[in-house]
Design a protein around this motif. Structure first.
Motif, PDB file in Angstrom:
ATOM      1  N   SER A 542       0.817  -1.214   0.000  1.00 14.47           N
ATOM      2  CA  SER A 542       0.000   0.000   0.000  1.00 14.47           C
ATOM      3  C   SER A 542       0.850   1.263   0.000  1.00 14.47           C
ATOM      4  CB  SER A 542      -0.942   0.005   1.208  1.00 14.47           C
ATOM      5  OG  SER A 542      -0.211   0.002   2.414  1.00 14.47           O
ATOM      6  N   ARG A 543       1.962   1.259   0.755  1.00 15.30           N
ATOM      7  CA  ARG A 543       2.805   2.469   0.774  1.00 15.30           C
ATOM      8  C   ARG A 543       3.486   2.677  -0.574  1.00 15.30           C
ATOM      9  NH1 ARG A 543       3.336   5.025   5.499  1.00 15.30           N
ATOM     10  NH2 ARG A 543       2.631   3.943   7.385  1.00 15.30           N
ATOM     11  N   ALA A 544       3.875   1.603  -1.204  1.00 16.34           N
ATOM     12  CA  ALA A 544       4.466   1.746  -2.529  1.00 16.34           C
ATOM     13  C   ALA A 544       3.451   2.307  -3.524  1.00 16.34           C
ATOM     14  CB  ALA A 544       4.987   0.391  -3.010  1.00 16.34           C
ATOM     15  N   ALA A 545       2.215   1.850  -3.411  1.00 22.01           N
ATOM     16  CA  ALA A 545       1.156   2.383  -4.273  1.00 22.01           C
ATOM     17  C   ALA A 545       0.918   3.858  -3.995  1.00 22.01           C
ATOM     18  CB  ALA A 545      -0.135   1.590  -4.060  1.00 22.01           C
ATOM     19  N   MET A 546       1.013   4.260  -2.708  1.00 28.12           N
ATOM     20  CA  MET A 546       0.858   5.668  -2.362  1.00 28.12           C
ATOM     21  C   MET A 546       1.977   6.510  -2.962  1.00 28.12           C
ATOM     22  SD  MET A 546      -1.806   6.283  -0.353  1.00 28.12           S
ATOM     23  CE  MET A 546      -1.312   7.718   0.562  1.00 28.12           C
ATOM     24  N   ARG A 548       3.576   5.951  -5.621  1.00 27.95           N
ATOM     25  CA  ARG A 548       3.343   6.071  -7.064  1.00 27.95           C
ATOM     26  C   ARG A 548       2.404   7.232  -7.377  1.00 27.95           C
ATOM     27  NH1 ARG A 548       3.177   7.395 -11.122  1.00 27.95           N
ATOM     28  NH2 ARG A 548       2.840   6.413 -13.135  1.00 27.95           N
ATOM     29  N   LEU A 549       1.469   7.520  -6.458  1.00 24.86           N
ATOM     30  CA  LEU A 549       0.526   8.613  -6.672  1.00 24.86           C
ATOM     31  C   LEU A 549       1.149   9.984  -6.445  1.00 24.86           C
ATOM     32  CD1 LEU A 549      -2.634   7.182  -4.850  1.00 24.86           C
ATOM     33  CD2 LEU A 549      -2.176   7.195  -7.300  1.00 24.86           C
ATOM     34  N   ARG A 554       8.587  10.966 -13.573  1.00 27.04           N
ATOM     35  CA  ARG A 554       9.920  10.481 -13.948  1.00 27.04           C
ATOM     36  C   ARG A 554      10.884  10.493 -12.765  1.00 27.04           C
ATOM     37  NH1 ARG A 554      10.177  10.067 -19.394  1.00 27.04           N
ATOM     38  NH2 ARG A 554       8.616  11.193 -20.595  1.00 27.04           N
ATOM     39  N   ALA A 555      10.325  10.432 -11.558  1.00 31.02           N
ATOM     40  CA  ALA A 555      11.179  10.444 -10.376  1.00 31.02           C
ATOM     41  C   ALA A 555      11.962   9.141 -10.271  1.00 31.02           C
ATOM     42  CB  ALA A 555      10.337  10.628  -9.117  1.00 31.02           C
ATOM     43  N   PRO A 556      13.273   9.198  -9.904  1.00 33.19           N
ATOM     44  CA  PRO A 556      14.049   7.980  -9.746  1.00 33.19           C
ATOM     45  C   PRO A 556      13.631   7.219  -8.496  1.00 33.19           C
ATOM     46  CG  PRO A 556      15.322   9.884  -9.049  1.00 33.19           C
ATOM     47  CD  PRO A 556      14.060  10.417  -9.630  1.00 33.19           C
ATOM     48  N   LEU A 557      13.966   5.940  -8.486  1.00 39.03           N
ATOM     49  CA  LEU A 557      13.646   5.112  -7.332  1.00 39.03           C
ATOM     50  C   LEU A 557      14.492   5.531  -6.146  1.00 39.03           C
ATOM     51  CD1 LEU A 557      13.504   1.557  -8.907  1.00 39.03           C
ATOM     52  CD2 LEU A 557      11.584   3.018  -8.284  1.00 39.03           C
ATOM     53  N   SER A 558      13.876   5.555  -4.966  1.00 37.98           N
ATOM     54  CA  SER A 558      14.621   5.825  -3.750  1.00 37.98           C
ATOM     55  C   SER A 558      15.368   4.562  -3.335  1.00 37.98           C
ATOM     56  CB  SER A 558      13.667   6.273  -2.646  1.00 37.98           C
ATOM     57  OG  SER A 558      12.705   5.286  -2.410  1.00 37.98           O
ATOM     58  N   ALA A 569       3.996  -0.936  -7.044  1.00 38.88           N
ATOM     59  CA  ALA A 569       3.447   0.411  -7.178  1.00 38.88           C
ATOM     60  C   ALA A 569       2.999   0.681  -8.590  1.00 38.88           C
ATOM     61  CB  ALA A 569       4.514   1.445  -6.756  1.00 38.88           C
ATOM     62  N   ALA A 570       3.833   0.286  -9.551  1.00 39.30           N
ATOM     63  CA  ALA A 570       3.449   0.522 -10.946  1.00 39.30           C
ATOM     64  C   ALA A 570       2.213  -0.266 -11.313  1.00 39.30           C
ATOM     65  CB  ALA A 570       4.610   0.131 -11.873  1.00 39.30           C
ATOM     66  N   CYS A 571       2.177  -1.524 -10.838  1.00 43.26           N
ATOM     67  CA  CYS A 571       1.017  -2.353 -11.158  1.00 43.26           C
ATOM     68  C   CYS A 571      -0.245  -1.806 -10.521  1.00 43.26           C
ATOM     69  CB  CYS A 571       1.258  -3.783 -10.684  1.00 43.26           C
ATOM     70  SG  CYS A 571       0.021  -4.963 -11.227  1.00 43.26           S
TER      71      CYS A 571
END
Length: 606
Positions: A542-546, A548-549, A554-558, A569-571
């Motif tokens: 859920s936090r990864a999905a958040m 993504r919002l 085009r933000a890089p991965l932390s 998150a992408a899915c």
């Protein structure tokens, strides 16, 4: 007849643009969100054209005639709702990558049941909002041309459904952007002419209202709906046969289509249980509908519905999915606020003049037609006819522009979210949905447009507002919590609407909260959604999905985000029709237009 003919160019141009949109229609994404390639300026003009409905173009002026200056709070709520949408919803919704609100709901919480429930909610909101568009089209055309009420309803339904079935969202965008400019011009120019033509006496009375207690001249009234009048004194009325009848105090029933003349000096009957136009308190800046005695509560109830409901209107939310990215979505919302602010300066002019020049519309139940009835009261020659024709054309532009967006989301919810159909199914659903709404609009003439539109806003405020706010900003939201909250809001508002329509007559603050339930239904939906979610556990992704919002496209991965979480998150940002199932097995690659820019495609499920 000239005014009726003025509708023809608007309808033909709408159909022509729909035909030109056929070439760009190849996929479901083309139909629903125009492949997400609409610029902010064009999109904001289209949003404004879509949002400025019959309730905005005609309803606000009609409410001002009937209920007083407090009706202008509707325009405040309609515009202020975009501030909430700009700050809380616009950009995250675009980054979600979903095509529809139900698609966002399932992508965020992985619940097909929630998707179906939100699709049903879209249907309720869309139908409640579509009916007043078709209803007012029928009333306006009947007033300016004498045609039966059903003719305008059928013309509006046919024009909108054919245009949308041919051209989809792209055709709707160009039609709505053009019609916003058309409505603005056709509303501002006649308003200036009216103010300059009426003379100083009418202008003085407009800002110093006098109660409409007796007819100043022989006044013809055609009753558009069945009305029961209350006579306080013996009242002379000349019937269609020309014979003068004097009716004693009591109740007098007038049927739909009946035409009578009240002679000069006759007392004005009461209609609908409300106050007479210009009654004491008419000029006060609070909304005391029906004289319920609680104007502050009524005003706050309307503001709660319009401000929070704007954030949840599915046809407005879908507009942000047509933006190329989240930044463009925010710019669209910001420009829209400016355009709406300019437009809403004008209806007050028509309402204050309408109270002086056409107060008799209060009796016939057709105050929504006050705008188009004004020019002929000022000038009976070519100028009055010309401006009546222009306003009629502008009114039909309002009906068609709003109906296009509403019909699109209702058809999308039916074909894309409930039936999982393709482009052909979407087009067929558009035609069937329009036919159903036309049938529902035919018996809806007695209900004011502002009442139906406010109910649509209230349903949106009590269902989609908590779902979007918590779904975007609260990572602990769970699917059971979201389902419980949306269901609570939908059922409570629906029960309140049914009680207001067919229940016993209520008085005082209870009547206000039943007729306008947003002040208690929205907090209740939020509370249920939060309490049920806290009793469960959100999914691990859920936090990864958040993120993504809220991260840039085009933000890089932390560093602390693993590829698996990134894939989740992408899915989670894709609608169910464009991604694989959440449970078990490997996921299949999504179509190229399903992913937002810069989003890595998921290869395995988390």
């Amino acid at each position: 007849m000239i005014a009726a003919v003025a509708v023809l160019p608007v309808v033909l141009l709408t159909l022509l643009i729909g035909v030109r949109g056929v070439a760009a229609m190849r996929t479901t994404s083309d139909f629903l969100v125009a492949s997400r390639r609409i610029s902010p300026v064009l999109n904001s003009a289209a949003v404004s054209g879509e949002y400025l409905s019959a309730a905005s173009f005609l309803g606000v002026a009609g409410m001002l005639v009937k209920d007083g200056v407090g009706a202008l709070w509707y325009t405040v709520g309609f515009t202020a709702g975009y501030l909430a949408m700009l700050s809380l919803v616009a950009a995250p919704m675009r980054r979600s990558g979903a095509l529809t609100v139900p698609g966002f709901a399932e992508a965020r919480l992985a619940s097909p049941a929630l998707r179906r429930l939100t699709a049903v909610t879209v249907l309720v909101i869309g139908v409640l909002y579509l009916i007043p568009q078709f209803r007012t089209a029928g009333l306006v055309l009947s007033v300016v041309s004498g045609t039966p009420y059903w003719v305008g309803v059928v013309i509006a339904g046919a024009a909108v459904s054919v245009t949308l079935a041919l051209g989809g969202m792209r055709a709707a965008t160009y039609v709505q952007a053009f019609q916003f400019v058309l409505k603005l011009v056709l509303l501002v120019v006649p308003a200036l002419w009216l103010v300059l033509t009426v003379g100083p006496a009418v202008r003085y009375e407009a800002v110093h209202p006098v109660q409409f207690t007796q007819f100043a001249k022989d006044t013809a009234v055609t009753f558009e709906v069945d009305v029961t009048l209350r006579l306080d004194r013996p009242t002379p009325v000349r019937g269609p046969d020309g014979v003068l009848h004097v009716y004693p105090p009591g109740e007098l029933s007038m049927g739909s289509g009946e035409h009578v003349v009240f002679p000069a000096g006759a007392p004005v009957p009461h209609a609908g249980g409300g106050r007479l136009p210009g009654a004491p308190g008419w000029e006060r800046p609070l909304l005391d509908l029906g004289g319920d005695g609680h104007p502050l509560l009524g005003t706050l109830a309307v503001l709660a519905a319009t401000v929070l409901g704007t954030m949840g209107l599915p046809h407005v939310i879908m507009r942000f999915h047509t933006s190329p990215d989240g930044r463009a979505a925010r710019r669209t919302a910001a420009i829209t606020i400016g355009l709406l602010s300019v437009f809403y300066l004008i209806p007050g002019v028509y309402g204050t003049l309408g109270k002086v020049l056409v107060p008799q519309l209060y009796l016939s139940g057709a105050t929504d037609t006050a705008v188009v009835a004004l020019p002929s009261q000022v000038d009976t020659g070519w100028a009055g006819t010309t401006f009546t024709a222009l306003l009629t054309a502008g009114a039909f532009a309002a009906f068609l522009a709003t109906s296009l967006g509403l019909l699109l989301v209702v058809s999308g919810a039916t074909a894309h979210d409930l039936m999982s159909g393709g482009l052909r199914t979407l087009r067929g659903t558009v035609l069937v949905t329009a036919a159903v709404v036309v049938l529902l609009a035919l018996p809806a003439a007695p209900i004011d447009a502002d009442v139906l539109v406010t109910w649509a806003f209230t349903v949106a405020a009590a269902t989609f507002c908590p779902l979007l706010v918590l779904g975007i900003w609260w990572p602990r939201l769970t699917a059971p919590g979201a389902i419980a909250g949306v269901l609570t809001g939908l059922l409570t508002v629906s029960a309140s609407i049914l009680l207001a329509l067919s229940g016993p007559r209520l008085d005082g603050w209870v009547a206000v909260l039943v007729a306008r339930p947003a002040p208690w239904a929205v907090p209740l939906a939020f509370a249920v959604m939060i309490v049920v979610s806290l009793r469960g556990r959100p999914p691990s992704w859920s936090r990864a999905a958040m993120l993504r919002l809220h991260l840039g496209e085009r933000a890089p991965l932390s560093p602390d985000r693993s590829p698996a979480r990134s894939s989740a998150a992408a899915c989670s940002s894709r609608p169910a029709s464009d991604r694989s199932r959440w449970h078990g097995g490997r996921s299949s690659p999504p179509p190229p237009d399903a992913a937002a820019p810069g989003t890595a495609r998921p290869r395995t499920l988390p």
